[in-house]
Design an enzyme around this catalytic site. Sequence first.
Site, short mmCIF file in Angstrom:
data_model
loop_
_atom_site.label_atom_id
_atom_site.label_comp_id
_atom_site.label_asym_id
_atom_site.label_seq_id
_atom_site.Cartn_x
_atom_site.Cartn_y
_atom_site.Cartn_z
NE ARG A 57 -7.51 4.18 -68.42
CZ ARG A 57 -8.25 3.44 -67.63
NH1 ARG A 57 -9.15 4.01 -66.81
NH2 ARG A 57 -8.15 2.13 -67.60
CB ALA A 59 -13.47 0.08 -73.93
NE ARG A 100 -5.49 5.33 -76.94
CZ ARG A 100 -5.78 4.82 -75.76
NH1 ARG A 100 -6.69 5.37 -75.01
NH2 ARG A 100 -5.14 3.77 -75.34
CG ASP A 246 -8.25 -4.70 -73.18
OD1 ASP A 246 -8.68 -3.55 -73.01
OD2 ASP A 246 -7.44 -5.24 -72.42
CE LYS A 258 -3.65 -3.11 -69.26
NZ LYS A 258 -3.41 -2.38 -70.50
#
Lengths: 387, 387
Positions: A57, A59, A100, A246, A258
């Site tokens: 997991r 990016a 995903r 993100d 987050k």
Amino acid sequence: MNVTVRGRSQHFRTVTFDRAQNAVLLIEQRLLPHEFKIVATPDFRATAAAITDMIVRGAGAIGATAAYGLAQGALAFRGRDPKKFSAHVETVYQVLKNARPTAVDPVNAMNDVRRHMSPGQTVAERQFLALAAAEEFAREDVQHCEEIGRHGAKLIRNGMKILTHCNAGWLAFVDIGTATAPMYAAQEQGKQFHVFCGETRPRSQGATLTAWEFAQQKISHQIIADNAAGHLMQRGEIDLVIVGSDRTLGRTGEVTNKIGTYTKAVLAARHKIPFYVAIPLSTIDWNLKRGFDIPIEERNESEVLGAWGVIDNSKFKIQNSKLKQRAYVRVANPTSGARNPGFDVTPAELITGVITPAGIFKPQELWKQRSKLGFGGQQSVRLRNLT
Amino acid sequence: MNVTVRGRSQHFRTVTFDRAQNAVLLIEQRLLPHEFKIVATPDFRATAAAITDMIVRGAGAIGATAAYGLAQGALAFRGRDPKKFSAHVETVYQVLKNARPTAVDPVNAMNDVRRHMSPGQTVAERQFLALAAAEEFAREDVQHCEEIGRHGAKLIRNGMKILTHCNAGWLAFVDIGTATAPMYAAQEQGKQFHVFCGETRPRSQGATLTAWEFAQQKISHQIIADNAAGHLMQRGEIDLVIVGSDRTLGRTGEVTNKIGTYTKAVLAARHKIPFYVAIPLSTIDWNLKRGFDIPIEERNESEVLGAWGVIDNSKFKIQNSKLKQRAYVRVANPTSGARNPGFDVTPAELITGVITPAGIFKPQELWKQRSKLGFGGQQSVRLRNLT
């Protein structure tokens, strides 16, 4: 970065490729921090499943995994017919893309690999170019993190206490990470400092992944409940905050990250503590005009209502149990529900600077500096499901 | 307040006294929210053990438990010799005092009972007066919470979304609670509102105790990760914050409460959301001149490094397990440590008002209003171990 395996410190990347086996090698992140294991995916479908199942997991890490997965799929093709080969590669692409569906990194990474493959005249040439492009993608991911580290390390002085949140570390990329990169670079320069890892409920990536990285890297650190950051700032125990992102809005300097990042930024501003966000260029969104429009993913309430961990046998007897038995415990009242927004948006006014591979910028200056920051006109970055 | 037992809603207090059995009846709080059980302590030593072992916790609740425990010990005395009786009562007092040596409520409560016993001429009279004083202590605790509710309910309007933190609910007192009192009173008045219970890591009292109370009382509520409060405020989803306090400085208006309270106050101030603290008069410290001098208890790091809950058998198979098996799971990296401050201090400037049994006051006005607020000159309130 380094992991101590059977007493010996060895270098590992989150994602690598094994040419002999035609396999992608991944750190099995679901077992961390309780167990360290490398898994090899034997074919592109297994690589896609590793992305879906969150063995990998983050990016940069899922981008590189998809790039390698596409090369892996291409290399597995037997035959010389370019048409059949193209159809096969298209299948591989779709399978990895659907691993995903809301993530943008695998798609960007695979488009990059396809672009580099196309000049190839023969199947063999294209296979060769695919792997070269995937390796180049991974190399660039590492290089960008190194550059973030080089710029960010200047912010770290001897004796500093630093707060970070969630995991924007090497496990989320191919190596080094973004928010952690300045710390790893400062450590190499011989600087002494201490890091508080915000636990990052509800999924606790700070307590699990970031703390694990720091333990492996021998960086002085302690975990704190997310509730404790304000108190530590008030008592003068935090000098600097560095987090990841993100999605950063190139037009406004607003930062999506987050859940809990915004709270840390508000606290840091009150205490006049510098608050930095470390980002790779691929996470800059040049289109969106205001952060309020970013849809915030509402995640499963079970994350808030309980916790995953390893049963502590010293406190709890289970018959015939193995030493490290993973379990989900329901902490909350069994008849109550939860709200669980996964991300929040921090306005530019609360951010001291954005650390990029191209240097450190005020968040309000990103647009002015867009030519240095990979601005490519039309672009569509969707919210990453970094966890 | 009410608890649904076998489908029927019944009224329970956190602490009561059973004259027939000469026993203190307590809600076994360590089993909550997963199991509801009343335990009867057969003698004062068992009552002291219930305080030590945290079957009962919370300022008002342990005060009343100690008061009842002293009466229970006095009533167990057989004989007519006043001297032997006094010596016996002194033993009972010391055992109960040492049950939780840093807590001030049991001592204050027992001093109150002793003061009321002293006019008694015979052993029997003093025994009678001890129980009457303990009952009066509990009655007053309830009455003060009712008065907090009456004043605080005026702040709650139809359709409001309220945030609370930790548990300053009826489980921490004999009944009703402090931070929860305005909500219970508003509910009785037929007002509609929704409460977000901040999880309150590391011990999760919001997710366990407060959410359990609200579920029993049928108050609309959801649990949130502590990290989510800022985001919800930013998106306009919180209209009012009400929390409790372990110690409020009468001279400065500073509020000591569970770790994370300060963070919520900073966030509320940024978003111009009213932030109220509900307190019984006994928690006002009239001596201390600045909050910075309050020693902040550093608790065991295992609280931050893991979580207690009930193993979810649907997600995890344990051989021969009972349905509700409590376990501690280690969440964090096994080789990392933690910092775990238990409380923080919120300055007066961030607090809209203090809800007391005597009315609502600006925190800066407590000293001016001290005659209404039980100011008694010399007084020594130590930091409560409310959990």
